[in-house]
Write a protein that holds these residues in place. Sequence first.
Motif, PDB file in Angstrom:
ATOM      1  N   LEU A   1       1.375  -3.694  12.060  1.00  0.00           N
ATOM      2  CA  LEU A   1       0.676  -5.186  11.522  1.00  0.00           C
ATOM      3  C   LEU A   1       1.490  -5.749  10.901  1.00  0.00           C
ATOM      4  O   LEU A   1       2.582  -5.363  10.406  1.00  0.00           O
ATOM      5  CB  LEU A   1      -0.668  -4.713  10.736  1.00  0.00           C
ATOM      6  CG  LEU A   1      -1.835  -4.050  11.635  1.00  0.00           C
ATOM      7  CD1 LEU A   1      -2.987  -3.925  10.571  1.00  0.00           C
ATOM      8  CD2 LEU A   1      -2.327  -4.852  12.884  1.00  0.00           C
ATOM      9  N   ALA A   2       1.317  -7.130  10.837  1.00  0.00           N
ATOM     10  CA  ALA A   2       2.207  -7.712   9.897  1.00  0.00           C
ATOM     11  C   ALA A   2       2.182  -7.249   8.277  1.00  0.00           C
ATOM     12  O   ALA A   2       1.166  -6.760   8.038  1.00  0.00           O
ATOM     13  CB  ALA A   2       1.608  -9.328   9.940  1.00  0.00           C
ATOM     14  N   TYR A   3       3.220  -7.633   7.763  1.00  0.00           N
ATOM     15  CA  TYR A   3       3.579  -7.127   6.322  1.00  0.00           C
ATOM     16  C   TYR A   3       2.429  -7.417   5.289  1.00  0.00           C
ATOM     17  O   TYR A   3       1.819  -6.507   4.572  1.00  0.00           O
ATOM     18  CB  TYR A   3       4.659  -7.606   5.769  1.00  0.00           C
ATOM     19  CG  TYR A   3       4.460  -8.993   5.179  1.00  0.00           C
ATOM     20  CD1 TYR A   3       4.994 -10.289   5.995  1.00  0.00           C
ATOM     21  CD2 TYR A   3       4.367  -9.089   3.939  1.00  0.00           C
ATOM     22  CE1 TYR A   3       4.932 -11.302   5.332  1.00  0.00           C
ATOM     23  CE2 TYR A   3       4.265 -10.496   3.353  1.00  0.00           C
ATOM     24  CZ  TYR A   3       4.687 -11.485   4.013  1.00  0.00           C
ATOM     25  OH  TYR A   3       4.538 -12.786   3.615  1.00  0.00           O
ATOM     26  N   PHE A   4       1.606  -8.566   5.482  1.00  0.00           N
ATOM     27  CA  PHE A   4       0.617  -8.948   4.447  1.00  0.00           C
ATOM     28  C   PHE A   4      -0.651  -8.391   4.590  1.00  0.00           C
ATOM     29  O   PHE A   4      -1.352  -8.341   3.961  1.00  0.00           O
ATOM     30  CB  PHE A   4       0.307 -10.604   4.757  1.00  0.00           C
ATOM     31  CG  PHE A   4      -0.002 -11.181   5.806  1.00  0.00           C
ATOM     32  CD1 PHE A   4       0.852 -11.746   6.705  1.00  0.00           C
ATOM     33  CD2 PHE A   4      -1.246 -11.196   6.157  1.00  0.00           C
ATOM     34  CE1 PHE A   4       0.318 -12.138   7.969  1.00  0.00           C
ATOM     35  CE2 PHE A   4      -1.923 -11.644   7.380  1.00  0.00           C
ATOM     36  CZ  PHE A   4      -0.712 -12.280   8.229  1.00  0.00           C
ATOM     37  N   LYS A   5      -0.788  -7.578   6.049  1.00  0.00           N
ATOM     38  CA  LYS A   5      -1.851  -6.776   6.083  1.00  0.00           C
ATOM     39  C   LYS A   5      -1.819  -5.357   5.820  1.00  0.00           C
ATOM     40  O   LYS A   5      -2.874  -4.429   5.861  1.00  0.00           O
ATOM     41  CB  LYS A   5      -2.467  -6.788   7.537  1.00  0.00           C
ATOM     42  CG  LYS A   5      -2.605  -8.197   8.204  1.00  0.00           C
ATOM     43  CD  LYS A   5      -2.816  -8.296   9.563  1.00  0.00           C
ATOM     44  CE  LYS A   5      -2.941  -9.494  10.319  1.00  0.00           C
ATOM     45  NZ  LYS A   5      -3.016  -9.670  11.599  1.00  0.00           N
ATOM     46  N   VAL A   6      -0.526  -5.033   5.270  1.00  0.00           N
ATOM     47  CA  VAL A   6      -0.406  -3.623   4.749  1.00  0.00           C
ATOM     48  C   VAL A   6      -1.090  -3.414   3.462  1.00  0.00           C
ATOM     49  O   VAL A   6      -0.701  -4.101   2.816  1.00  0.00           O
ATOM     50  CB  VAL A   6       1.069  -3.135   4.785  1.00  0.00           C
ATOM     51  CG1 VAL A   6       1.370  -1.828   4.621  1.00  0.00           C
ATOM     52  CG2 VAL A   6       1.704  -3.412   6.409  1.00  0.00           C
ATOM     53  N   PRO A   7      -2.038  -2.440   3.212  1.00  0.00           N
ATOM     54  CA  PRO A   7      -2.343  -2.114   2.068  1.00  0.00           C
ATOM     55  C   PRO A   7      -1.377  -1.721   0.967  1.00  0.00           C
ATOM     56  O   PRO A   7      -0.384  -1.191   1.126  1.00  0.00           O
ATOM     57  CB  PRO A   7      -3.388  -1.146   2.213  1.00  0.00           C
ATOM     58  CG  PRO A   7      -3.820  -1.145   3.746  1.00  0.00           C
ATOM     59  CD  PRO A   7      -2.312  -1.646   4.388  1.00  0.00           C
TER      60      PRO A   7
ATOM     61  N   ASP B   1       0.069  11.391   2.813  1.00  0.00           N
ATOM     62  CA  ASP B   1       0.103  10.886   1.691  1.00  0.00           C
ATOM     63  C   ASP B   1       0.161   9.226   1.926  1.00  0.00           C
ATOM     64  O   ASP B   1       0.357   8.659   2.943  1.00  0.00           O
ATOM     65  CB  ASP B   1       1.249  11.215   0.757  1.00  0.00           C
ATOM     66  CG  ASP B   1       2.577  10.855   1.598  1.00  0.00           C
ATOM     67  OD1 ASP B   1       2.853   9.981   2.456  1.00  0.00           O
ATOM     68  OD2 ASP B   1       3.601  11.717   1.330  1.00  0.00           O
ATOM     69  N   ALA B   2       0.212   8.241   0.783  1.00  0.00           N
ATOM     70  CA  ALA B   2       0.334   6.970   0.850  1.00  0.00           C
ATOM     71  C   ALA B   2       1.271   6.462   1.469  1.00  0.00           C
ATOM     72  O   ALA B   2       1.154   5.397   2.417  1.00  0.00           O
ATOM     73  CB  ALA B   2      -0.100   6.320  -0.520  1.00  0.00           C
ATOM     74  N   GLU B   3       2.546   6.783   1.379  1.00  0.00           N
ATOM     75  CA  GLU B   3       3.597   6.415   1.887  1.00  0.00           C
ATOM     76  C   GLU B   3       3.699   6.473   3.282  1.00  0.00           C
ATOM     77  O   GLU B   3       4.307   5.727   3.941  1.00  0.00           O
ATOM     78  CB  GLU B   3       4.954   6.917   1.241  1.00  0.00           C
ATOM     79  CG  GLU B   3       5.391   6.778  -0.307  1.00  0.00           C
ATOM     80  CD  GLU B   3       5.487   5.179  -0.308  1.00  0.00           C
ATOM     81  OE1 GLU B   3       5.000   4.497  -1.127  1.00  0.00           O
ATOM     82  OE2 GLU B   3       6.297   4.535   0.500  1.00  0.00           O
ATOM     83  N   GLU B   4       3.214   7.626   3.983  1.00  0.00           N
ATOM     84  CA  GLU B   4       3.128   7.853   5.371  1.00  0.00           C
ATOM     85  C   GLU B   4       2.347   6.859   5.836  1.00  0.00           C
ATOM     86  O   GLU B   4       2.603   6.324   7.034  1.00  0.00           O
ATOM     87  CB  GLU B   4       2.920   9.260   5.657  1.00  0.00           C
ATOM     88  CG  GLU B   4       2.791   9.576   7.137  1.00  0.00           C
ATOM     89  CD  GLU B   4       2.164  11.026   7.535  1.00  0.00           C
ATOM     90  OE1 GLU B   4       1.739  11.277   8.549  1.00  0.00           O
ATOM     91  OE2 GLU B   4       2.472  11.703   6.514  1.00  0.00           O
ATOM     92  N   LEU B   5       1.246   6.325   5.227  1.00  0.00           N
ATOM     93  CA  LEU B   5       0.095   5.698   5.877  1.00  0.00           C
ATOM     94  C   LEU B   5       0.375   4.168   5.747  1.00  0.00           C
ATOM     95  O   LEU B   5       0.355   3.493   6.767  1.00  0.00           O
ATOM     96  CB  LEU B   5      -1.026   5.961   5.298  1.00  0.00           C
ATOM     97  CG  LEU B   5      -1.758   7.000   5.292  1.00  0.00           C
ATOM     98  CD1 LEU B   5      -3.163   7.075   4.277  1.00  0.00           C
ATOM     99  CD2 LEU B   5      -2.335   7.182   6.960  1.00  0.00           C
TER     100      LEU B   5
END
Length: 548
Positions: free
Chosen positions: A517-523, A505-509
């Motif tokens: 990766l840096a926080y600003f790269k996390v979808p 699910d999205a939360e796991e990904l």
Amino acid sequence: MTEAVDPQEFVAKVAAGLTAPGAPFEMTVEPVLGVPIPVMAHRRANLREVFEHSREWGERDYLVTEDRRISFAEHASAVGALATALAARYGVGKGDRVGILAANGPDWVIAFWAAQCLGAIPVGYNAWWAPPEVAYGISHTTPKVVIADAKRAALLVESGAAVLSIEDDLPALLAEFAGADIPNTPLGEDDPAVILYTSGTSGRPKGVVHSQRNLVAISDYHRFTDAMMAVFMGQSPTAGPSDRRYLVTAPLFHIASLHNLVIPRLATGAAVVFPDGAFDVDRVLRLVERERVTNWAAVPTMASRMLDHDVSRYDLSSLSALSLNSAPTSPDLLEQLRGHLAGAGLALTTSYGLTESGTAATVATPLDLAVDLASVGRPIIGVAVQIRDEHGAVVADGTEGEICIRSPYVMLGYWNDETATAAAIDDERWLRSGDFGTISGGRLTVAGRRTDLILRGGENVYPTEIENVLSTHPAVDDCAVFGVAHADLGQEVAAVVVADPGTVDAEELRAFVAARLAYFKVPSRWRISADELPRNATGKVTRRELAM
């Protein structure tokens, strides 16, 4: 009857006078890495000379925070002590890398100049990187020592690098080596001076190398703009010092802050002011008021957040210029800002540039924006801009093509990456930006961003890097990352993941990417589907078909 004067003609006349033969900013043509390029005839040879010159500014403010105030004289003493300590205690010399991994502040700046005095190469690591990214940066540039704040020093425990903490080690070294003579290291104009990282389309950050010549030339550009402003105000240009005070809200590992705010102030004698902590409109505007800030270079996201605040509550009478950098600024935002800040009486400007260009390639002044809010302005002094087609031929005015830049500010190349350097800079030292635009009436308009680049709140995010991480998750069969519009950030990161139903699910990904990766790269937006991704004839994913 007084004859009307064309403002743009007046600007050109002033610039011509300042750059004429025998003038303070006389321009000439000299070989730069084998290519004839316009440069200033009267210039310092390297940053060490700029640093030595800064001693003349004495007790004037150089570095100011909410609770610290460091004069040019105090800065020079601290730099001398740290440079001596790095050489004597850690064997740092010419060409060695000195890593800096820290939040903005005076100690970052002192570390940078200490490395310069030894002919070493400071490396500004992204302070928002996740542990795997930090590990890559360390292995890529192999610093002899890394200067880090406590929060980030913890990320370096397993790096094998010698680490100096800003909170404990630096004060002790400054006290121990106070008053020591700095080694005098011979430096060439085209010797490397700094490495800053930019995201790469190959999925790994690339180390952009700027030379001594680049940074001295950028400082001279800022001296030139000070002289231009003096003439516009009916004053005679002087050698300084300047009474301007510059607010630094972008990270020091970006050219916007380091190259264009902090470094040039040693040449002009002006101060730089650092807010503490994360960006907060109220806190920043109170600092502008307290420190009588005159110039602020902000990313559009920061500027847009001011629209929700009553700026009349603050005394912004000192603020004379607000420039929007690091990301495209929409005409709508410019129009809103002009209305919102109408009572502040400041000049609003935008610019276009990239890490590789060293500084802005073009600047849109209030005169340019009055004609075309979508324009990013005209080339600055020393810069040539061409629009080229897919075959490298220069196209006619008004025709769209790739933006190419040549100047004494353009990078040497990418650290330890000759292939990428050759792809970016041709034999005549033209930098291929990868951006597309048009030139009309001398003004540049950017039509599209570098291929697939996402600009989130002024930070460059390349999809490939995130896709490479997602693809390592065992449940992910395929994925694509792209940018979608966001009212505050400009863009946010979205991901489409191909996986069997119910396997992830999205939360796991999201957690999986955040750990790497840096926080600003996390979808922030996700779509998980069993459907195959759309691809073109060559097998590449067509991201435009995936818009959310």
